[in-house]
Write a protein that holds these residues in place. Structure first.
Motif, mmCIF file in Angstrom:
data_model
loop_
_atom_site.group_PDB
_atom_site.id
_atom_site.type_symbol
_atom_site.label_atom_id
_atom_site.label_comp_id
_atom_site.label_asym_id
_atom_site.label_seq_id
_atom_site.Cartn_x
_atom_site.Cartn_y
_atom_site.Cartn_z
ATOM 1 N N GLN A 99 11.816 88.022 44.826
ATOM 2 C CA GLN A 99 11.349 87.165 43.492
ATOM 3 C C GLN A 99 10.173 86.789 43.555
ATOM 4 O O GLN A 99 9.653 86.288 42.471
ATOM 5 N N GLY A 100 9.479 86.420 44.694
ATOM 6 C CA GLY A 100 8.288 85.658 44.687
ATOM 7 C C GLY A 100 8.548 84.144 44.813
ATOM 8 O O GLY A 100 7.559 83.415 44.371
ATOM 9 N N HIS A 101 9.691 83.820 44.946
ATOM 10 C CA HIS A 101 9.992 82.473 45.216
ATOM 11 C C HIS A 101 10.138 82.178 46.598
ATOM 12 O O HIS A 101 11.426 82.394 47.295
ATOM 13 N N VAL A 102 9.156 81.664 47.322
ATOM 14 C CA VAL A 102 8.842 81.540 48.510
ATOM 15 C C VAL A 102 10.010 80.329 48.930
ATOM 16 O O VAL A 102 9.915 79.154 48.539
ATOM 17 N N ASP A 103 10.779 80.534 50.096
ATOM 18 C CA ASP A 103 11.804 79.596 50.780
ATOM 19 C C ASP A 103 10.969 78.476 51.623
ATOM 20 O O ASP A 103 11.635 77.533 51.860
ATOM 21 N N GLY A 104 9.962 79.123 52.167
ATOM 22 C CA GLY A 104 9.215 78.001 53.068
ATOM 23 C C GLY A 104 8.272 79.081 54.173
ATOM 24 O O GLY A 104 7.870 79.900 53.484
ATOM 25 N N THR A 105 8.002 78.230 55.075
ATOM 26 C CA THR A 105 6.920 78.750 56.045
ATOM 27 C C THR A 105 7.428 79.110 57.462
ATOM 28 O O THR A 105 8.469 78.506 57.832
ATOM 29 N N ALA A 106 6.863 80.093 57.985
ATOM 30 C CA ALA A 106 7.148 79.873 59.469
ATOM 31 C C ALA A 106 5.820 80.308 60.279
ATOM 32 O O ALA A 106 4.441 80.706 59.763
ATOM 33 N N SER A 107 5.929 79.939 61.655
ATOM 34 C CA SER A 107 4.783 80.186 62.420
ATOM 35 C C SER A 107 4.885 81.290 63.282
ATOM 36 O O SER A 107 6.153 81.542 63.868
ATOM 37 N N ILE A 108 4.198 82.127 63.463
ATOM 38 C CA ILE A 108 3.675 83.179 64.490
ATOM 39 C C ILE A 108 3.954 82.645 65.786
ATOM 40 O O ILE A 108 2.875 81.919 66.171
ATOM 41 N N VAL A 109 4.919 83.104 66.850
ATOM 42 C CA VAL A 109 4.871 82.774 68.004
ATOM 43 C C VAL A 109 4.082 83.619 69.003
ATOM 44 O O VAL A 109 3.488 83.273 69.695
ATOM 45 N N SER A 110 4.581 84.907 68.640
ATOM 46 C CA SER A 110 3.772 86.050 69.383
ATOM 47 C C SER A 110 3.640 87.302 68.688
ATOM 48 O O SER A 110 4.436 87.458 67.811
#
Length: 221
Positions: A99-110
């Motif tokens: 949808q292009g409706h972002v739920d949030g963010t995440a951080s790349i761990v590895s």
């Protein structure tokens, strides 16, 4: 609506900040073909509206809610961004419903090589998002349609083929980078409908619950 198949990698040319609102000017080529003011273009998975455009760039507004829930505020001049135009009615549906409706963010761990693939392990910045993330399920990372290969204890992984890595801005990401996350819409709707059913059983006057009795009344057995 989008499919999560990135059309090109553009770049941020200018960001005008007005508190938690922004006006972004982005360099692009392919997504500008037949563009018109008011068209939707997903920028790192965020559906934004074209407010002006030129030969090799376009401008979009970012409202405070989008500023707070996405990684657009972290972009700097020259930052690469994934771009996709809204799906045309006669187009192929090659990814999943985005949808292009972002739920949030995440951080790349590895970021780890796995033979011909690269596995990204991520941690959701909001643990609540993990309720919608399941193994073999669909997820959009910075607007890219991907399949979850594992999800447990607040972490999840995706495996990227060389083509996807080379054709998207994900190739510039590393451990510690932030990405936008849009979970599969199906899980969110199922959760909502089940919640509505529970409220009805508790006495609230809402929609009918989808349960065995409901299905039986409507011809399913």
């Amino acid at each position: 609506m989008f499919t999560g198949l990135i059309e090109e990698v553009g770049s941020l040319r200018r960001a005008e900040r007005r508190g938690e609102a922004m006006v972004l000017t982005l360099g692009a080529k392919k997504v500008l073909e037949h563009v018109a003011i008011g068209d939707s273009i997903a920028v790192n998975g965020v559906c934004l509206t074209v407010t002006s455009y030129g030969k090799d760039s376009f401008t979009v507004d970012v409202m405070p809610q989008t500023y707070r829930s996405s990684n657009l505020s972290t972009l700097g001049s020259g930052s690469p961004v994934n771009l996709e135009r809204a799906l045309a009615a006669n187009g192929r549906f090659g990814g999943h419903i985005v949808q292009g409706h972002v739920d949030g963010t995440a951080s790349i761990v590895s970021v780890e090589q796995d033979q011909n693939a690269v596995v990204f392990t991520l941690k959701a910045d909001d643990p609540h998002l993990m309720r919608y993330v399941i193994g073999k399920g669909s997820i959009a990372i910075d607007g890219i349609s991907l399949t979850v290969i594992h999800a447990e204890d607040g972490y999840f992984g995706v495996s990227i083929i060389p083509h996807t890595l080379g054709e998207t801005a994900l190739s510039r990401k590393k451990a510690g980078s932030s990405v936008n996350v849009e979970c599969d819409i199906l899980g969110k709707y199922v959760e909502h409908l089940l919640g509505v059913g529970q409220k009805e059983k508790a006495g609230a006057k809402t929609f009918s619950a989808i349960d065995e009795s409901f299905l039986s009344r409507h011809g399913y057995s």
